[in-house]
Motif scaffolding. Structure first.
Motif, PDB file in Angstrom:
ATOM      1  N   ASP A 185       0.964  -1.259  -0.086  1.00  0.00           N
ATOM      2  CA  ASP A 185      -0.158   0.080  -0.003  1.00  0.00           C
ATOM      3  C   ASP A 185       0.917   1.156  -0.091  1.00  0.00           C
ATOM      4  O   ASP A 185       1.400   1.535   1.024  1.00  0.00           O
ATOM      5  N   GLU A 186       0.986   1.549  -1.210  1.00  0.00           N
ATOM      6  CA  GLU A 186       1.732   2.943  -1.284  1.00  0.00           C
ATOM      7  C   GLU A 186       1.351   4.193  -0.585  1.00  0.00           C
ATOM      8  O   GLU A 186       2.144   4.867  -0.219  1.00  0.00           O
ATOM      9  N   ASN A 187       0.121   4.362  -0.190  1.00  0.00           N
ATOM     10  CA  ASN A 187      -0.537   5.392   0.320  1.00  0.00           C
ATOM     11  C   ASN A 187      -0.270   5.395   2.019  1.00  0.00           C
ATOM     12  O   ASN A 187      -0.420   6.169   2.640  1.00  0.00           O
ATOM     13  N   PHE A 188       0.145   4.008   2.391  1.00  0.00           N
ATOM     14  CA  PHE A 188       0.280   4.004   3.858  1.00  0.00           C
ATOM     15  C   PHE A 188       1.715   4.484   4.121  1.00  0.00           C
ATOM     16  O   PHE A 188       2.104   4.932   5.402  1.00  0.00           O
ATOM     17  N   GLU A 189       2.763   4.284   3.397  1.00  0.00           N
ATOM     18  CA  GLU A 189       4.269   4.812   3.487  1.00  0.00           C
ATOM     19  C   GLU A 189       4.397   6.182   3.998  1.00  0.00           C
ATOM     20  O   GLU A 189       3.802   7.132   3.344  1.00  0.00           O
ATOM     21  N   ASP A 190       5.254   6.491   4.935  1.00  0.00           N
ATOM     22  CA  ASP A 190       5.676   7.962   5.259  1.00  0.00           C
ATOM     23  C   ASP A 190       7.305   7.728   5.420  1.00  0.00           C
ATOM     24  O   ASP A 190       8.028   6.637   5.191  1.00  0.00           O
ATOM     25  N   ASP A 191       7.908   8.811   5.716  1.00  0.00           N
ATOM     26  CA  ASP A 191       9.129   9.010   5.968  1.00  0.00           C
ATOM     27  C   ASP A 191       9.705   8.608   7.398  1.00  0.00           C
ATOM     28  O   ASP A 191      10.926   9.131   7.863  1.00  0.00           O
ATOM     29  N   TYR A 192       8.998   7.985   8.152  1.00  0.00           N
ATOM     30  CA  TYR A 192       9.203   8.155   9.386  1.00  0.00           C
ATOM     31  C   TYR A 192       9.303   6.535  10.039  1.00  0.00           C
ATOM     32  O   TYR A 192      10.151   5.865   9.991  1.00  0.00           O
ATOM     33  N   LEU A 193       8.119   5.763  10.385  1.00  0.00           N
ATOM     34  CA  LEU A 193       7.992   4.605  10.706  1.00  0.00           C
ATOM     35  C   LEU A 193       7.196   3.663   9.824  1.00  0.00           C
ATOM     36  O   LEU A 193       7.440   2.543  10.019  1.00  0.00           O
TER      37      LEU A 193
END
Length: 478
Positions: free
Chosen positions: A347-355
């Protein structure tokens, strides 16, 4: 690591990094030092003054959170003078604090409560005609409730929103005795990590709407685990309780500190994912979509794998390493193909630059370690040839049921889904937190989980089912 120097704490000699904060050394050595505002991630703030220590050569006590370590430093965290200073500071904190420990959700894990009990004064020497009252039961958003009267203004929550999430929803409003924590106009607390402020709060000012009034903390048991919500594998504490006449139930997840993986925090989605453990569970074995029992279903599983030659195992990327190895060995014994194809967990929408990672599975890395293919071409080729498909907690077929047409299907799942209804044989299995195992996160870090759940009529683990099959195979003709 910088230059190391020698210091003495309460008469004990030890080494510490020159220039590092004294409070970090005390905490690392498990030396008790009261504090509200300091946190190892948020750094020093110096506003609560509770971490006072005596330092040889200094005229007055110093705060450990803003004292750099020097060669030869002699520190005392105990003693009549230093403890009196802390008691005086604590007494000022308590002037306007409500006496509501019996109804406070933080009771049992509240630092103010702990320090108060340590202080030994049970009668107030400070009498005010009227306390400064603040608003109660304020919904800040993101499952967080605020009781301003309990707040000690440590500002951990505001610094988390400014320094960690950088969303700046919280701030200190007004001055002096009338200061309070609040959100800015039109800016409710709304970020994917907002509920971490509940863990950061050392008192009962910030509480979780999800956990509020559900359990007293001293009734619950805890075991260490990882979050199975994505490939990061954040370390967590699982709080659960088996009440009399009830089944063992998980009531909350809390982040557990691991500097190499998640630091001190976790995302809200992972925190609330414990609900999945208690909901929509697959509990009763099925044979041709009719209720059956364990022995009968095991007999039919043995029958299928004994008589059908073209077998294809499809595994979930959230299985433990031990389960993957056991299934791989079983597939090898049966001359069966095996795959970990599971594009539905990305799920690309779930990813962020933290955890948060875009891979919402717990152990995909192990597929590569074991040489289990997970590409689409191999999957389709093996599926086309297969006469019997064994689906092990893999959710891909949920939206692709037509791929199982004209095939015999054995499914092993912990939760109900449509693949079970398509199966000739369906066996319930233990869920993620009901079993023990090893998982490798996205950074290649291996982490062991040892479950301490005590469920009535606990579902079998995949490993125990395989052991049953091995016994049947040993006694059979396969």
């Amino acid at each position: 690591m910088g230059e190391m120097v020698n210091i003495t704490v309460n008469g004990a000699k030890m080494e510490a990094e020159k220039g590092s904060l004294l409070i970090d050394k005390l905490l690392d050595e498990n030396i008790h030092i009261p504090h509200f505002c300091y946190h190892q991630v948020l750094g020093k703030d110096g506003n609560c003054r509770m971490c006072m220590v005596a330092i040889e050569g200094q005229k007055r006590p110093q705060i450990a959170c803003d004292t750099p370590i020097k060669e030869g430093m002699e520190v005392r965290t105990q003693g009549e003078n230093i403890e009196k200073v802390r008691r005086d500071i604590l007494e000022l904190q308590l002037i306007n604090h409500p006496i509501d420990c019996p109804t406070c959700d933080q009771a049992g894990e509240c630092k103010l409560q702990d320090y108060y009990m340590e202080s030994g004064f049970y009668e107030s020497r400070v009498n005010v005609e009227e306390k400064t009252n603040h608003a109660k039961r304020i919904d800040l958003g993101s499952n967080v409730m605020l009781d301003r009267e309990r707040c000690v203004l440590c500002t951990r929550c505001t610094r988390f929103c400014s320094d960690i999430t950088k969303t700046h929803e919280l701030g200190v409003i007004s001055r002096s005795n009338h200061s309070y924590i609040g959100t800015f106009p039109g800016r409710p607390l709304d970020n994917p990590y907002a509920m971490n402020v509940v863990d950061l709060c050392p008192v009962g000012a910030l509480t979780s709407k999800d956990f509020r009034f559900k359990q007293r903390v001293w009734f619950m048991e805890t075991f260490d685990a990882i979050c199975g919500g994505c490939a990061k594998g954040c370390n967590i504490s699982v709080d659960h309780r088996k009440e009399k006449y009830k089944n063992d139930e998980i009531f909350r997840f809390r982040p557990r500190a691991n500097k190499a993986v998640n630091g001190w925090f976790m995302c809200d989605e992972g925190r609330l994912s414990y609900h999945n453990e208690n909901e929509n569970r697959f509990e009763i074995p099925r044979l041709e979509n009719e209720i059956s029992d364990f022995k009968n279903v095991m007999t039919h599983i043995f029958k299928y794998i004994s008589t059908v030659k073209e077998i294809f195992f499809v595994l979930s990327p959230s299985l433990s390493t031990e389960e993957m190895k056991n299934l791989q060995n079983l597939a090898s014994k049966l001359n069966a193909n095996i795959s970990g194809y599971s594009p539905d967990t990305i799920d690309e929408n779930f990813e962020d630059d933290y955890l948060r990672e875009n891979d919402k599975s717990a152990n995909r890395k192990t597929f590569k370690e074991l040489g289990i293919a997970e590409d689409e071409t191999t999957f389709k080729s093996n599926l086309e040839k297969a006469k019997l498909v064994v689906v092990v907690d893999n959710s891909y077929f949920e939206k692709n049921l037509e791929l199982l047409n004209d095939k015999k299907v054995i499914s092993l799942f912990s939760h109900l889904n449509q693949t079970i209804e398509k199966s000739n044989v369906a066996m319930p299995i233990a869920s993620f937190y009901e079993k023990s195992g090893t998982y490798t996160n996205v950074d290649g870090i291996k982490q062991k989980v040892v479950s301490k759940m005590k469920k009535d009529d606990q579902a079998e683990t995949i490993t125990s089912i395989i052991e049953h099959l091995k016994d049947m195979i040993a006694k059979g003709t396969l």
